[in-house]
Design a protein around this motif. Structure first.
Motif, mmCIF file in Angstrom:
data_model
loop_
_atom_site.group_PDB
_atom_site.id
_atom_site.type_symbol
_atom_site.label_atom_id
_atom_site.label_comp_id
_atom_site.label_asym_id
_atom_site.label_seq_id
_atom_site.Cartn_x
_atom_site.Cartn_y
_atom_site.Cartn_z
ATOM 1 N N HIS A 156 0.813 -1.217 0.000
ATOM 2 C CA HIS A 156 0.000 0.000 0.000
ATOM 3 C C HIS A 156 0.852 1.276 0.000
ATOM 4 C CE1 HIS A 156 -3.344 -2.663 0.576
ATOM 5 N NE2 HIS A 156 -2.747 -3.175 1.640
ATOM 6 N N ASP A 157 2.108 1.138 0.403
ATOM 7 C CA ASP A 157 3.010 2.285 0.454
ATOM 8 C C ASP A 157 3.899 2.391 -0.787
ATOM 9 O OD1 ASP A 157 2.083 3.005 2.981
ATOM 10 O OD2 ASP A 157 3.499 1.659 3.969
ATOM 11 N N TYR A 158 3.684 1.491 -1.743
ATOM 12 C CA TYR A 158 4.541 1.410 -2.922
ATOM 13 C C TYR A 158 3.696 1.212 -4.170
ATOM 14 C CZ TYR A 158 8.044 0.408 0.650
ATOM 15 O OH TYR A 158 8.862 0.477 1.744
ATOM 16 N N PHE A 159 4.322 1.400 -5.326
ATOM 17 C CA PHE A 159 3.723 0.931 -6.568
ATOM 18 C C PHE A 159 4.797 0.188 -7.341
ATOM 19 C CE2 PHE A 159 5.206 5.132 -7.892
ATOM 20 C CZ PHE A 159 5.727 4.914 -9.161
ATOM 21 N N THR A 160 4.370 -0.709 -8.195
ATOM 22 C CA THR A 160 5.295 -1.557 -8.930
ATOM 23 C C THR A 160 5.051 -1.426 -10.431
ATOM 24 O OG1 THR A 160 3.826 -3.477 -8.910
ATOM 25 C CG2 THR A 160 5.343 -3.248 -7.049
ATOM 26 N N ALA A 161 6.060 -1.826 -11.180
ATOM 27 C CA ALA A 161 5.963 -1.900 -12.636
ATOM 28 C C ALA A 161 6.789 -3.094 -13.077
ATOM 29 C CB ALA A 161 6.487 -0.618 -13.277
ATOM 30 N N SER A 163 9.481 -5.322 -14.814
ATOM 31 C CA SER A 163 10.860 -5.082 -15.240
ATOM 32 C C SER A 163 11.314 -6.301 -16.043
ATOM 33 C CB SER A 163 11.759 -4.883 -14.014
ATOM 34 O OG SER A 163 12.028 -6.129 -13.388
ATOM 35 N N PRO A 164 12.475 -6.234 -16.663
ATOM 36 C CA PRO A 164 12.929 -7.380 -17.461
ATOM 37 C C PRO A 164 13.076 -8.677 -16.671
ATOM 38 C CG PRO A 164 14.214 -5.434 -18.004
ATOM 39 C CD PRO A 164 13.349 -5.076 -16.822
ATOM 40 N N SER A 165 13.368 -8.561 -15.362
ATOM 41 C CA SER A 165 13.574 -9.792 -14.592
ATOM 42 C C SER A 165 12.727 -9.853 -13.325
ATOM 43 C CB SER A 165 15.051 -9.945 -14.243
ATOM 44 O OG SER A 165 15.486 -8.855 -13.475
ATOM 45 N N GLY A 166 11.634 -9.130 -13.273
ATOM 46 C CA GLY A 166 10.773 -9.142 -12.086
ATOM 47 C C GLY A 166 9.906 -7.905 -12.049
ATOM 48 N N ILE A 167 10.120 -7.080 -10.997
ATOM 49 C CA ILE A 167 9.361 -5.836 -10.870
ATOM 50 C C ILE A 167 10.263 -4.716 -10.368
ATOM 51 C CG2 ILE A 167 7.090 -6.889 -10.492
ATOM 52 C CD1 ILE A 167 7.485 -6.460 -7.463
ATOM 53 N N PHE A 168 9.952 -3.499 -10.780
ATOM 54 C CA PHE A 168 10.536 -2.315 -10.185
ATOM 55 C C PHE A 168 9.608 -1.912 -9.044
ATOM 56 C CE2 PHE A 168 11.847 -1.476 -14.737
ATOM 57 C CZ PHE A 168 13.198 -1.713 -14.554
ATOM 58 N N ILE A 169 10.179 -1.488 -7.935
ATOM 59 C CA ILE A 169 9.384 -1.038 -6.798
ATOM 60 C C ILE A 169 9.723 0.426 -6.498
ATOM 61 C CG2 ILE A 169 8.892 -1.330 -4.329
ATOM 62 C CD1 ILE A 169 9.291 -4.316 -4.682
ATOM 63 N N PHE A 170 8.673 1.224 -6.300
ATOM 64 C CA PHE A 170 8.805 2.649 -6.024
ATOM 65 C C PHE A 170 7.969 3.012 -4.807
ATOM 66 C CE2 PHE A 170 8.945 1.916 -10.580
ATOM 67 C CZ PHE A 170 10.133 2.515 -10.955
ATOM 68 N N ARG A 171 8.497 3.884 -3.949
ATOM 69 C CA ARG A 171 7.725 4.427 -2.840
ATOM 70 C C ARG A 171 6.666 5.377 -3.385
ATOM 71 N NH1 ARG A 171 12.752 4.957 -1.482
ATOM 72 N NH2 ARG A 171 13.572 3.663 0.167
ATOM 73 N N ASN A 172 5.492 5.353 -2.796
ATOM 74 C CA ASN A 172 4.487 6.373 -3.094
ATOM 75 C C ASN A 172 4.915 7.625 -2.344
ATOM 76 O OD1 ASN A 172 2.755 4.769 -4.636
ATOM 77 N ND2 ASN A 172 1.725 3.986 -2.818
ATOM 78 N N CYS A 173 5.377 8.613 -3.054
ATOM 79 C CA CYS A 173 5.867 9.841 -2.397
ATOM 80 C C CYS A 173 4.819 10.903 -2.430
ATOM 81 C CB CYS A 173 7.121 10.328 -3.096
ATOM 82 S SG CYS A 173 8.507 9.188 -2.974
#
Length: 173
Positions: A156-161, A163-173
């Motif tokens: 809930h505090d992150y969003f994902t996209a 990636s070539p080998s899994g997922i990118f993880i980003f903080r919801n800022c």
């Protein structure tokens, strides 16, 4: 990002006059060949020097965030900062910028980017280890459900996209 065979950011540059007369005559310009937006636009106008005042038309693009693509406008100035990132960071930044609507900076990206992971569960486990939340003397028979930790609490505090080998993880800022 748009899927393509090349990893070189480029635009296909034609003109509205040619297009309106039934031609898509133009050429691909590789954006890494230019130091900034103005240098790129100068080369695009030179490409169409057969017209007195070419109204440039960017008919296709490859290998950069879709949020920066416009049929009638060259990529913004931040694009040339993005070119300085390594290929994996470019992919991650593209996912971030597309999710955020394109109005982001490299610093915004770096503040939010948590890396590329196999899964949210892998990120949850690593985060718990890095924070020291897992005691060193935890019994080996104890099982922690990292997938549930990610799905029920952390995601809930992150969003994902993807990636070539899994997922990118980003903080919801």
């Amino acid at each position: 990002m748009k899927t393509q065979d090349t990893t070189t950011p480029r635009l296909y540059v034609g003109t509205y006059a040619k297009y309106n007369s039934g031609s898509i005559k133009g050429d691909w310009l590789e954006l890494e060949d230019y130091s900034d937006r103005e240098a790129f636009l100068e080369a695009a106008r030179e490409l169409h020097s057969d017209e007195s005042d070419p109204e440039l038309m960017f008919q296709d693009y490859e290998s950069f965030p879709v949020c920066w693509y416009s049929e009638s406008s060259a990529p913004p100035d931040i694009f040339w900062e993005w070119l300085e990132l390594d290929e994996n960071e470019r992919l991650a930044f593209g996912a971030y910028a597309d999710n955020m609507g394109g109005e982001v900076s490299i610093d915004d990206f770096r503040d939010a980017y948590c890396g590329e992971w196999d899964s949210g569960a892998a990120y949850a486990e690593s985060t718990a280890e890095d924070c020291g939340d897992i005691p060193k003397d935890i019994p080996n028979w104890l099982v922690i459900d990292w997938e549930a930790s990610w799905n029920c609490n952390l995601r809930h505090d992150y969003f994902t996209a993807d990636s070539p080998s899994g997922i990118f993880i980003f903080r919801n800022c």
